[in-house]
Every structure is written in C-alpha cells, then in structure tokens.
Design an enzyme around this catalytic site. Structure first.
Site, PDB file in Angstrom:
ATOM      1  N   GLU A  14       0.862  -1.064  -0.020  1.00  0.00           N
ATOM      2  CA  GLU A  14       0.099  -0.051   0.042  1.00  0.00           C
ATOM      3  C   GLU A  14       0.857   1.241  -0.071  1.00  0.00           C
ATOM      4  O   GLU A  14       0.488   2.300  -0.725  1.00  0.00           O
ATOM      5  CB  GLU A  14      -1.142  -0.053   1.133  1.00  0.00           C
ATOM      6  CG  GLU A  14      -1.997  -1.191   0.908  1.00  0.00           C
ATOM      7  CD  GLU A  14      -2.929  -1.381   2.298  1.00  0.00           C
ATOM      8  OE1 GLU A  14      -2.212  -1.756   3.272  1.00  0.00           O
ATOM      9  OE2 GLU A  14      -4.287  -1.418   1.996  1.00  0.00           O
TER      10      GLU A  14
ATOM     11  N   GLU B 141      -4.289  -9.981   3.600  1.00  0.00           N
ATOM     12  CA  GLU B 141      -5.476  -9.489   4.494  1.00  0.00           C
ATOM     13  C   GLU B 141      -6.694 -10.243   4.693  1.00  0.00           C
ATOM     14  O   GLU B 141      -7.126 -10.947   5.654  1.00  0.00           O
ATOM     15  CB  GLU B 141      -5.917  -7.991   4.173  1.00  0.00           C
ATOM     16  CG  GLU B 141      -4.637  -6.996   4.618  1.00  0.00           C
ATOM     17  CD  GLU B 141      -3.951  -6.626   3.431  1.00  0.00           C
ATOM     18  OE1 GLU B 141      -3.740  -7.471   2.812  1.00  0.00           O
ATOM     19  OE2 GLU B 141      -3.046  -5.497   3.686  1.00  0.00           O
TER      20      GLU B 141
HETATM   21  N1  COA Z   1       4.176  -8.524  12.399  1.00  0.00           N
HETATM   22  C1  COA Z   1       4.968  -8.676  13.390  1.00  0.00           C
HETATM   23  N2  COA Z   1       6.187  -9.583  13.227  1.00  0.00           N
HETATM   24  C2  COA Z   1       6.545  -9.782  12.085  1.00  0.00           C
HETATM   25  C3  COA Z   1       5.863  -9.552  11.117  1.00  0.00           C
HETATM   26  C4  COA Z   1       4.578  -9.084  11.236  1.00  0.00           C
HETATM   27  N3  COA Z   1       3.798  -8.760  10.146  1.00  0.00           N
HETATM   28  N4  COA Z   1       6.439 -10.271   9.868  1.00  0.00           N
HETATM   29  C5  COA Z   1       7.634 -10.750  10.475  1.00  0.00           C
HETATM   30  N5  COA Z   1       7.780 -10.524  11.713  1.00  0.00           N
HETATM   31  C6  COA Z   1       8.808 -11.042  12.764  1.00  0.00           C
HETATM   32  C7  COA Z   1       8.689 -12.366  13.001  1.00  0.00           C
HETATM   33  O1  COA Z   1       7.706 -12.973  13.968  1.00  0.00           O
HETATM   34  C8  COA Z   1       9.967 -12.447  13.290  1.00  0.00           C
HETATM   35  O2  COA Z   1      10.230 -12.483  14.517  1.00  0.00           O
HETATM   36  P1  COA Z   1      11.004 -13.451  15.530  1.00  0.00           P
HETATM   37  O3  COA Z   1      12.655 -13.133  15.175  1.00  0.00           O
HETATM   38  O4  COA Z   1      10.983 -12.637  17.138  1.00  0.00           O
HETATM   39  O5  COA Z   1      10.778 -14.686  15.498  1.00  0.00           O
HETATM   40  C9  COA Z   1      10.959 -11.632  12.409  1.00  0.00           C
HETATM   41  O6  COA Z   1       9.874 -10.810  12.199  1.00  0.00           O
HETATM   42  C10 COA Z   1      11.585 -12.381  11.337  1.00  0.00           C
HETATM   43  O7  COA Z   1      10.517 -13.065  10.581  1.00  0.00           O
HETATM   44  P2  COA Z   1      10.608 -14.466  10.125  1.00  0.00           P
HETATM   45  O8  COA Z   1       8.979 -14.865   9.998  1.00  0.00           O
HETATM   46  O9  COA Z   1      11.271 -15.631  11.058  1.00  0.00           O
HETATM   47  O10 COA Z   1      11.169 -14.205   8.553  1.00  0.00           O
HETATM   48  P3  COA Z   1      11.188 -15.445   7.501  1.00  0.00           P
HETATM   49  O11 COA Z   1      12.162 -14.992   6.517  1.00  0.00           O
HETATM   50  O12 COA Z   1      11.178 -16.785   7.812  1.00  0.00           O
HETATM   51  O13 COA Z   1       9.681 -15.158   6.674  1.00  0.00           O
HETATM   52  C11 COA Z   1       7.971 -13.625   6.145  1.00  0.00           C
HETATM   53  C12 COA Z   1       9.290 -13.791   6.357  1.00  0.00           C
HETATM   54  C13 COA Z   1       7.637 -12.083   5.685  1.00  0.00           C
HETATM   55  C14 COA Z   1       7.414 -14.670   5.127  1.00  0.00           C
HETATM   56  C15 COA Z   1       7.124 -13.859   7.354  1.00  0.00           C
HETATM   57  O14 COA Z   1       7.846 -13.335   8.462  1.00  0.00           O
HETATM   58  C16 COA Z   1       5.617 -13.526   7.485  1.00  0.00           C
HETATM   59  O15 COA Z   1       4.943 -14.035   6.836  1.00  0.00           O
HETATM   60  N6  COA Z   1       5.387 -12.481   8.097  1.00  0.00           N
HETATM   61  C17 COA Z   1       3.926 -12.149   8.190  1.00  0.00           C
HETATM   62  C18 COA Z   1       3.382 -11.333   6.767  1.00  0.00           C
HETATM   63  C19 COA Z   1       2.179 -11.155   7.169  1.00  0.00           C
HETATM   64  O16 COA Z   1       1.027 -11.638   6.936  1.00  0.00           O
HETATM   65  N7  COA Z   1       1.756  -9.790   7.314  1.00  0.00           N
HETATM   66  C20 COA Z   1       0.457  -8.941   7.279  1.00  0.00           C
HETATM   67  C21 COA Z   1      -0.114  -8.338   6.377  1.00  0.00           C
HETATM   68  S1  COA Z   1      -1.530  -7.729   6.664  1.00  0.00           S
END
Ligand code: COA
Length: 239
Positions: free
Chosen positions: A115, A135
């Site tokens: 966004e 979302e």
């Molecule tokens: N909100 C809060 N924390 C988040 C986050 C989010 N949207 N996205 C990532 N983080 C945090 C993780 O919890 C992790 O924290 P930790 O180290 O304390 O465990 C850290 O960031 C690193 O993320 P991680 O998931 O370990 O990295 P990855 O490379 O394995 O995966 C993503 C990357 C982006 C695929 C995965 O983090 C993810 O799916 N995030 C959520 C995306 C999402 O749905 N966002 C909301 C959109 S409305």
C-alpha cells in the site's frame, strides 16, 4: 542531516528526504509507533521548502512485512486494532504531498508495504522482492487504500486474484502488472533509487508539483476535466 525516530530513520541528503522504515528485526512490520513516526516525518517533509523529493526504503532484509500482527492480539478486536492503526492519516499525507515520491522495495513487500509502494510516484523493486496482499486470508480487508489503489494500478482481474487469494508473487510479475516501473538487481537498488530521487529533487518545483497534481487529481476525473486541469497546471508551471 539525520533524525532518528524510534522506527523510522529520516535523513536529508541535499534536497532529498530519505525515510527508511527501521524495524529490521521485525522485517519493518508496520506498527502503531511506526505510523506515528511516519506521520511526523511526513509532516516535516511537507513543511520543508528545501526538500524537492521523498525517497522511501526499508532497512534490513525486507521493505515491509505488513501490519504488525503482534499488535492485533493486544486490542479488544481486530476491527478496533485496525481503526486505531489508521486514525492518523499517513496515506492522505502521502497522497497530498506535492513532491515526487520514489519508493524502493526489496525482500518482502507485504500488505501495508504494497500500500505504501502504490502511493509512490516512481516505484522500483529489487529482483528478489516477494509481494503479497494476505489481509483477506488473515480475516481482514486492506485498510490503507489497497482495495482502491491495487485495482487502479493493475486492473480488477489481477487485483481481485491477488486480494482474494493472498498469493505471493515476484518482482517480474509486479513489473508486468504495472505495480513497479523498474526491477533491478538488489545491489543496484539503493544507488538507482537515490539517483532518481536526486534528479527529481533538482527539477523546478512548479514542474514536479504541477505534474503530480495533474496526474493524481486528474486520474479521478473524466477526461475533459482532467485535460482542463492539465491546461491550468501547464499554464501555472510556465508562469
Ligand atoms: N508482524 C509482526 N512481526 C513480524 C511480521 C509481522 N507482520 N512479519 C515478520 N515478523 C517478525 C517475525 O515474527 C520474526 O520475529 P522473531 O525473530 O521474534 O521470531 C521476525 O519478524 C522475522 O520473521 P520470520 O518469519 O522469522 O522471517 P522469514 O524470512 O522466515 O519469513 C515472512 C518472512 C515475511 C514470510 C514472514 O515473516 C511472514 O509471513 N510475516 C507475516 C506477513 C503478514 O502476513 N503480514 C500481515 C499483512 S496484513
């Protein structure tokens, strides 16, 4: 000149304002604190006459992994959490900024990240970027303009596929859809985005702000009204 907000780094480099999302340990997840810092920084950018262009990037291995999902657990309901998050109108500030905005994304560009990207004038992606609008899959709908800006940019067929399924896609697809205008190797992203922002910042303001008004306001208008707006902007720019 550099100002550190808690979650955003604001650097003024010549006449470019550079805002970097700075929660790398959370992949720059968009939190309430980041929203407040972003709003404050954008206010400073809008007010500063010396600034001719804005560059937005993310620190660490992602541009932005979307809304901070951990904050949804601390509010009475997702709807209340979502409302609290958007009460400060960062998106209106971005739309209303009369200076060109360059957005450079890499790593992950998810939800709010997309966004923010779509509110930029000039959008560049590193070839490693993974995009998604998850979302609806998470029990929400986009609330920072994505339900409007995505269809406006890519057309309803692609937008609804991306919005309903939340599927991940890469930079080549984002380029083909028209979400970004350039894809570059990750190591070239910062220098290319910086060079473009620098060039734009040095153009006479009346041309950059006139073009921005003509396209952003005219986009919503019937063609004849848009053409009339363009005529007024062009006359004003020539002086
Ligand atoms: N909100 C809060 N924390 C988040 C986050 C989010 N949207 N996205 C990532 N983080 C945090 C993780 O919890 C992790 O924290 P930790 O180290 O304390 O465990 C850290 O960031 C690193 O993320 P991680 O998931 O370990 O990295 P990855 O490379 O394995 O995966 C993503 C990357 C982006 C695929 C995965 O983090 C993810 O799916 N995030 C959520 C995306 C999402 O749905 N966002 C909301 C959109 S409305």
């Amino acid at each position: 000149m550099s100002d550190a907000f808690g979650t955003i780094i604001f650097e003024k480099e010549g006449s470019v304002a550079h805002l970097a999302l700075n929660r790398p340990d959370r992949l720059n997840a968009y939190s309430v604190a980041m929203r407040d810092d972003f709003a404050e920084a954008l206010h400073a950018v809008a007010e500063d006459e010396e600034i001719g262009a804005l560059l937005i990037t993310g620190k660490g291995r992602a541009f932005c992994a979307g809304a901070d999902l951990s904050e949804f657990g601390s509010a009475p309901s997702q709807a209340i959490a979502r409302n609290a998050r958007w009460q400060r109108d960062v998106w209106g500030q971005l739309i209303g900024l009369d200076k060109p905005i360059v957005v450079a994304v890499h790593g992950y560009c998810i939800g709010s990240g997309v966004e923010i990207l779509l509110l930029g004038d000039l959008r560049i992606a590193a070839s490693d970027t993974v995009f998604a609008m998850p979302e609806v899959q998470l029990g929400m709908i986009p609330a920072a303009g994505g339900s409007q800006t995505l269809p406006a940019n890519v057309g309803p067929a692609i937008a609804l596929d991306l919005l309903y399924t939340g599927r991940r896609f890469g930079a080549a697809e984002a380029l083909a859809y028209g979400m970004v205008s350039r894809v570059v190797e990750p190591e070239s992203l910062a220098s290319m985005a910086g060079d473009i922002a620098n060039q734009l910042s040095e153009l006479p303001r009346r041309f950059t702000s006139g073009l921005k008004r003509a396209w952003s306001e005219g986009f919503e208008m019937p063609l004849d009204a848009g053409l009339a707006l363009e005529t007024r902007m062009a006359a004003g720019a020539i002086g």
